[in-house]
Design an enzyme around this catalytic site. Structure first.
Site, PDB file in Angstrom:
ATOM      1  N   HIS A 282     -91.848 -52.976 -35.673  1.00  0.00           N
ATOM      2  CA  HIS A 282     -91.472 -52.374 -34.384  1.00  0.00           C
ATOM      3  C   HIS A 282     -90.607 -51.137 -34.566  1.00  0.00           C
ATOM      4  O   HIS A 282     -90.733 -50.169 -33.819  1.00  0.00           O
ATOM      5  CB  HIS A 282     -90.762 -53.408 -33.509  1.00  0.00           C
ATOM      6  CG  HIS A 282     -91.672 -54.511 -33.100  1.00  0.00           C
ATOM      7  ND1 HIS A 282     -92.814 -54.276 -32.368  1.00  0.00           N
ATOM      8  CD2 HIS A 282     -91.650 -55.832 -33.336  1.00  0.00           C
ATOM      9  CE1 HIS A 282     -93.444 -55.426 -32.165  1.00  0.00           C
ATOM     10  NE2 HIS A 282     -92.750 -56.381 -32.747  1.00  0.00           N
TER      11      HIS A 282
ATOM     12  N   HIS B  75     -67.261 -23.892 -12.031  1.00  0.00           N
ATOM     13  CA  HIS B  75     -67.905 -25.165 -12.354  1.00  0.00           C
ATOM     14  C   HIS B  75     -67.406 -25.582 -13.722  1.00  0.00           C
ATOM     15  O   HIS B  75     -67.738 -24.952 -14.721  1.00  0.00           O
ATOM     16  CB  HIS B  75     -69.432 -25.002 -12.360  1.00  0.00           C
ATOM     17  CG  HIS B  75     -70.155 -26.314 -12.369  1.00  0.00           C
ATOM     18  ND1 HIS B  75     -70.828 -26.768 -13.474  1.00  0.00           N
ATOM     19  CD2 HIS B  75     -70.300 -27.261 -11.417  1.00  0.00           C
ATOM     20  CE1 HIS B  75     -71.367 -27.946 -13.189  1.00  0.00           C
ATOM     21  NE2 HIS B  75     -71.070 -28.274 -11.952  1.00  0.00           N
TER      22      HIS B  75
HETATM   23 ZN   LIG Z   1     -96.175 -59.028 -31.876  1.00  0.00          ZN
END
Ligand SMILES: [Zn+2]
Length: 440
Positions: free
Chosen positions: A266, A345
């Protein structure tokens, strides 16, 4: 290249299912609702106050340990990859995933239950061209843990994957084109797997309260423990491909290219997704000046001022670099310290106010709508801005590329545009701007 006939898709009706979440062990009901073109995939937490939604995009990824977690503020959605893989694998571009917990059900550890629910609901085309990503040259990432992912140019979405366990156990290889039919038959049934030596650590971290042999294969030494026999001799590499499809869905565009993945996970998948999203942003910022068809050339300041009524200091467009068809425009604005909005600003810390970036987007989108309604008696007026996000500060000296894309025109009455301000290849702000058409 992309075929003109390729349209975005969504579900024909809602798909419902329920089950147990892996990490918390809680019961969860999930409903995938159809969604409009260009809305992408979103999650909705029905169990939280105000039912917050979150885009399933790489920018929202929070953690990638064991599973992919997205979040915004304190809200989290864990383990998004299997439901995303099922949607992406079956060609669904737009959907709202509603849940009453912080994680989709794990099912049997594969994407089968999602595939079955989506098939039952049906997948239908929408009247909008698909958003695609074609790499022009190889894009690669490499992690410290030895993952290597490369995306090569290709007309189809292909994945060639090598999976290797500890000490090279269960080394498997598979190469396949990903079509809905192939995904459903060859990839979706592959279950998640875990190495026995890791299980103890995960239990101690309380990461797999809902884990059991019902929803994962456990690998111990050379043997495989699971409730039912392996569904494929090379089930592990197939599941790795499933995870790649789910994680790369976070790019938000369908990939037309060949992913070569060695020992993916992942973390590595998310890193590749991030690299692709970055390349897409960079390219949309840079690609405008070339390859503009005749008749679609840019506009200089004088021509801009013939269209926009704004004058210094309210004119926020230096010039239009170009149009892409009738739906897209890119313009630039150089920001100097002399801009009046820097006075007062944040004194001593000059930052361009966000409201001026919205104004710039509105002016650029107005030019696009002017082009659209040139032959009619109507003119577009800026009404409201939605989903506005300020991501990075803009300083004096920056050049802003302002992109606007027409995402919806309802009859002759309303138009919706998605706008981005980009500085140095990074999106600094974005928003959805609504316009209404009135008689001139
Ligand atoms: Zn998986």
């Amino acid at each position: 290249m992309a075929s003109a006939a390729e349209f975005q898709h969504t579900l024909a009706k809602a798909a419902s299912l329920s089950g147990t979440s892996l990490h918390t062990g809680a019961r969860v009901s999930l409903k995938i609702q159809p969604a409009a073109a260009n809305s992408g995939i979103k999650f909705k937490r029905k169990d939280l106050q105000d039912e917050p939604t979150i885009d399933a995009t790489i920018a929202n990824v929070k953690t990638v340990e064991r599973a992919t977690t997205i979040g915004e503020g304190s809200m989290r959605v864990h383990t998004v990859e299997h439901v995303l893989a099922a949607l992406s694998g079956l060609g669904v571009d737009n959907a709202m995933i509603e849940m009453d917990a912080n994680e989709p059900p794990i099912g049997d550890g594969s994407a089968l239950m999602y595939v079955e629910a989506i098939r039952k609901a049906g997948v239908v085309p929408l009247e909008a061209p698909r958003l695609l990503f074609h790499p022009r040259e190889p894009i690669s990432i490499e992690t410290k843990s030895g993952s290597l992912l490369v995306l090569l140019p290709d007309d189809e979405f292909r994945i060639s994957c090598t999976q290797a366990g500890p000490e090279g156990r269960f080394t498997q290889f598979m190469s396949t084109t990903i079509t809905p039919a192939i995904f459903e038959r060859e990839i979706a049934p592959a279950r998640t797997f875990v190495y026995y030596e890791d299980v103890q650590a995960l239990m101690e971290k309380n990461l797999i309260k809902g884990g059991s042999l019902e929803n994962a294969i456990v690998v111990r030494g050379e043997s495989v423990l699971s409730k039912e026999p392996l569904r494929f001799p090379d089930e592990f590499v197939r599941h790795k491909i499933l995870d790649i499809i789910g994680d790369l869905a976070l790019v938000g565009r369908r990939i037309r290219g060949h992913v070569v993945a060695i020992k993916p996970g992942h973390s590595a998948n998310a890193e590749l997704a991030r690299a692709l999203a970055r390349e897409h942003t960079r390219r949309s910022a840079m690609s405008a000046p070339r390859a503009i068809p005749i008749g679609d050339s840019g506009l200089d300041t004088g021509e801009v001022m013939k269209i926009l009524p704004h004058r210094y200091p309210f004119l926020m467009v230096d010039r239009v670099i170009g149009f892409e068809g009738d739906n897209k425009i890119t313009a630039i604005k150089s920001i100097t310290i002399n801009e009046p909005f820097f006075q007062g600003h944040f004194p001593g810390h000059p930052v361009m106010p966000g409201v001026m970036q919205i104004e710039a987007m509105a002016q650029v989108a107005s030019i696009l709508l002017f082009k659209l309604t040139k032959t009619s008696s109507r003119v577009g007026y800026f009404m409201s801005a939605d989903e506005v996000k300020f991501r990075k500060p803009v300083f004096p000296g920056d050049t802003i590329f302002i992109h606007a894309e027409l995402t919806r025109a309802r009859g002759n009455r309303m138009a919706k545009t998605k706008c981005y301000c980009v500085v140095n290849d990074a999106v600094v702000s974005e928003g959805e701007l609504m316009f209404t058409f009135l008689d001139k």
